[in-house]
Design a protein around this motif. Structure first.
Motif, mmCIF file in Angstrom:
data_model
loop_
_atom_site.group_PDB
_atom_site.id
_atom_site.type_symbol
_atom_site.label_atom_id
_atom_site.label_comp_id
_atom_site.label_asym_id
_atom_site.label_seq_id
_atom_site.Cartn_x
_atom_site.Cartn_y
_atom_site.Cartn_z
ATOM 1 N N TYR A 195 0.823 -1.209 0.000
ATOM 2 C CA TYR A 195 0.000 0.000 0.000
ATOM 3 C C TYR A 195 0.856 1.258 0.000
ATOM 4 O O TYR A 195 2.038 1.220 0.353
ATOM 5 C CB TYR A 195 -0.922 0.023 1.230
ATOM 6 C CG TYR A 195 -0.190 0.114 2.541
ATOM 7 C CD1 TYR A 195 0.175 1.347 3.074
ATOM 8 C CD2 TYR A 195 0.169 -1.028 3.254
ATOM 9 C CE1 TYR A 195 0.869 1.451 4.263
ATOM 10 C CE2 TYR A 195 0.861 -0.944 4.450
ATOM 11 C CZ TYR A 195 1.209 0.303 4.950
ATOM 12 O OH TYR A 195 1.906 0.398 6.130
ATOM 13 N N TRP A 305 -5.278 4.803 1.969
ATOM 14 C CA TRP A 305 -4.270 3.783 1.707
ATOM 15 C C TRP A 305 -4.568 3.200 0.323
ATOM 16 O O TRP A 305 -5.548 2.471 0.149
ATOM 17 C CB TRP A 305 -4.334 2.660 2.735
ATOM 18 C CG TRP A 305 -3.836 3.051 4.100
ATOM 19 C CD1 TRP A 305 -2.558 3.040 4.533
ATOM 20 C CD2 TRP A 305 -4.618 3.514 5.216
ATOM 21 N NE1 TRP A 305 -2.486 3.461 5.852
ATOM 22 C CE2 TRP A 305 -3.737 3.759 6.283
ATOM 23 C CE3 TRP A 305 -5.981 3.748 5.411
ATOM 24 C CZ2 TRP A 305 -4.163 4.213 7.523
ATOM 25 C CZ3 TRP A 305 -6.408 4.194 6.643
ATOM 26 C CH2 TRP A 305 -5.503 4.429 7.684
ATOM 27 N N ASP A 307 -4.079 0.803 -2.896
ATOM 28 C CA ASP A 307 -3.601 -0.560 -3.126
ATOM 29 C C ASP A 307 -2.627 -0.498 -4.309
ATOM 30 O O ASP A 307 -3.040 -0.197 -5.425
ATOM 31 C CB ASP A 307 -4.823 -1.441 -3.427
ATOM 32 C CG ASP A 307 -4.441 -2.836 -3.841
ATOM 33 O OD1 ASP A 307 -3.238 -3.139 -3.900
ATOM 34 O OD2 ASP A 307 -5.368 -3.633 -4.101
ATOM 35 N N SER A 315 -9.012 1.298 -3.147
ATOM 36 C CA SER A 315 -8.266 1.703 -1.963
ATOM 37 C C SER A 315 -8.539 0.699 -0.853
ATOM 38 O O SER A 315 -9.601 0.076 -0.801
ATOM 39 C CB SER A 315 -8.672 3.112 -1.550
ATOM 40 O OG SER A 315 -9.898 3.079 -0.865
#
Ligand code: AMP
Length: 455
Positions: A195, A305, A307, A315
């Motif tokens: 991430y 965060w 991906d 996300s």
């Protein structure tokens, strides 16, 4: 005499009228049976036994991390009055406009299946007078959410979110701690390299209106290049134009005015401190001026965060500060708050993708096999006593063949097998077989639970 109508196949088989009717009814019943095989509703999914250990492990990590940080768990109802969402989320947000599962109860109240959990937690904070507790109040949750979203990989209509809310104190250090908490969980489940952390500030009531005006000016005259959703957002929710994934909208967003040029001194200072705390916590982050989040109630800090493997579309989680929400929902105005939520299914998908193997705890210690009605009777209390003594025990009391039972014992990979036949019942004995060493001994039935528990 009129001959009976018949069906003739080739030269050999001639069916009577009754046989034909029976034949057709069997085919129709089979067809009906196939048609009636029911499925999960679109966008809903089962969590199957072979996947459960991922979810169990993640939940344990989450519980450990949150408890360790002094957070208390909260659970709110799945159904809330629709206003709990329509009022704070904003009438123009995707969730309220398109994604809520709403229904009317028998008294005519509009209720909604929870699409997100910040608003319900804030509702609970106000309803239960948590403002009188020592502040901030730090809460965590793990709950199912429902959104009538377009299903695709990693996007469901029912999914779980884990999250935290810190209500009642304003300090950029809290924002940084919240981000750190999320990172700790993701790292614990093997996603350290999966991430990226993106951060932004979307300002406050003072500085945001000026920016929104500039943004609208920039887009006027360019509407023909916008997707249908963004054409509407331009009037109703212009900040959302910045994070549209549509290609043309995305190109225009890159050249749009930058909020950094409009942010007020207080928000700027808040953001500067937030970023310096992230540095102290050694959290690498990217400043993303186009990160705005989908909901109306955020102010100042927003973060997500991303991906790394699937890009911004999927996300893993996100959150931010929402200092106006408590006031919007009828609580003390200007009660500061910050929080995040992460998608459980997406985290599990990523754990699998990176090959993270959570410990598999569904092991069985002992298999109890029986032969004959008397042995079966004795086995039932024996299995219960073993389980009470803390021995993980399986017994196939529905099977009568020893061969089938031993095959099952093999499938469970048990170390020990207890075997009770009619002969052993008469002798008040039982056979204890060590499956790995392939040796066995005959022991007194009376003390077998203690004996097995000892091993
Ligand atoms: P949001 O409440 O929209 O900020 O979403 C927080 C997180 O929940 C996202 O980052 C996703 O990981 C997860 N999530 C949101 N919507 C869905 C969905 N439809 N299906 C699965 N996970 C979702």
């Amino acid at each position: 005499m009129v001959p009976e109508p018949t069906l003739q196949f080739g030269r050999k088989i001639v069916l009577s009228k009754e046989a034909v009717a029976l034949f057709i009814s069997v085919i129709m019943a089979d067809k009906r049976h196939k048609e009636e095989k029911l499925q999960t509703a679109k966008g809903m999914h089962d969590i199957l036994p072979q996947d459960y250990h991922y979810f169990t492990f993640l939940k344990k990590v989450v519980r450990h991390r949150f408890r360790q940080s002094g957070f208390k768990r909260i659970s709110t109802p799945i159904l809330e009055y629709s206003e709990v969402f329509t009022r704070p989320l904003g009438e123009q947000t995707d969730i309220v406009q398109k994604e809520m599962y709403s229904l009317e109860d028998k008294s005519g109240n509009s209720l909604t299946l929870r699409p997100e959990n910040t608003a319900p937690v804030v509702r609970a904070y106000i309803q239960h007078g948590m403002a009188s507790l020592p502040q901030p109040v730090e809460l965590w949750y793990w709950e199912p959410m429902f959104r009538y979203d377009r299903p695709q990989k990693g996007r469901y209509r029912q999914f779980y979110q884990l999250g935290v809310e810190i209500i009642g104190e304003s300090d950029p250090a809290l924002d940084a701690q919240v981000v750190h908490l999320g990172c700790s969980i993701f790292n614990d489940i093997g996603l350290r390299n999966s991430y990226s952390v993106q951060v932004n500030s979307i300002g406050c009531k003072e500085c945001r209106p000026d920016y929104i005006q500039q943004l609208q000016h920039y887009y006027y005259g360019k509407q023909h290049s916008l997707c249908a959703d963004c054409k509407q957002r331009l009037e109703e929710n212009p900040l959302r134009l910045l994070d549209c994934k549509h290609e043309d909208c995305s190109i225009l967003a890159q050249m749009a005015p930058n909020f950094a040029d409009f942010i007020c001194a207080d928000c700027k200072e808040f953001q500067r401190n937030f970023l310096s705390y992230l540095d102290e916590l050694q959290i690498p982050y990217q400043q993303n001026n186009r990160l705005v989040r989908g909901l109306d109630y955020y102010n100042r800090t927003v973060f997500e965060w991303g991906d790394k493997s699937s890009g911004a579309q999927n996300s893993l989680g996100g959150g931010g500060r929402y200092d106006y929400l408590v006031g919007m929902m009828g609580g003390q105005p200007n009660t500061p708050a910050v929080g995040f939520a992460a998608g459980v299914e997406r985290l599990v998908a990523n754990m699998k993708e990176v090959g993270f193997e959570p410990p598999f705890k569904d092991v069985v210690d002992v298999f109890v096999a029986q032969l004959g009605p008397e042995a079966k009777k004795k086995c039932l209390p024996l299995i219960a006593a073993l389980r009470d003594a803390g021995v993980r025990t399986v017994g196939a009391v529905g099977k009568s063949s020893m061969k089938a039972q031993m095959r099952l014992a093999d499938r469970f990979s048990v170390q020990y097998c207890l075997i009770l036949g009619e002969r052993e019942v008469l002798d008040k004995k039982i056979i204890l077989r060590n499956m790995r060493k392939a040796v066995q001994e005959t022991l007194p039935f009376a003390g077998i639970v203690a004996e097995v528990a000892k091993r």
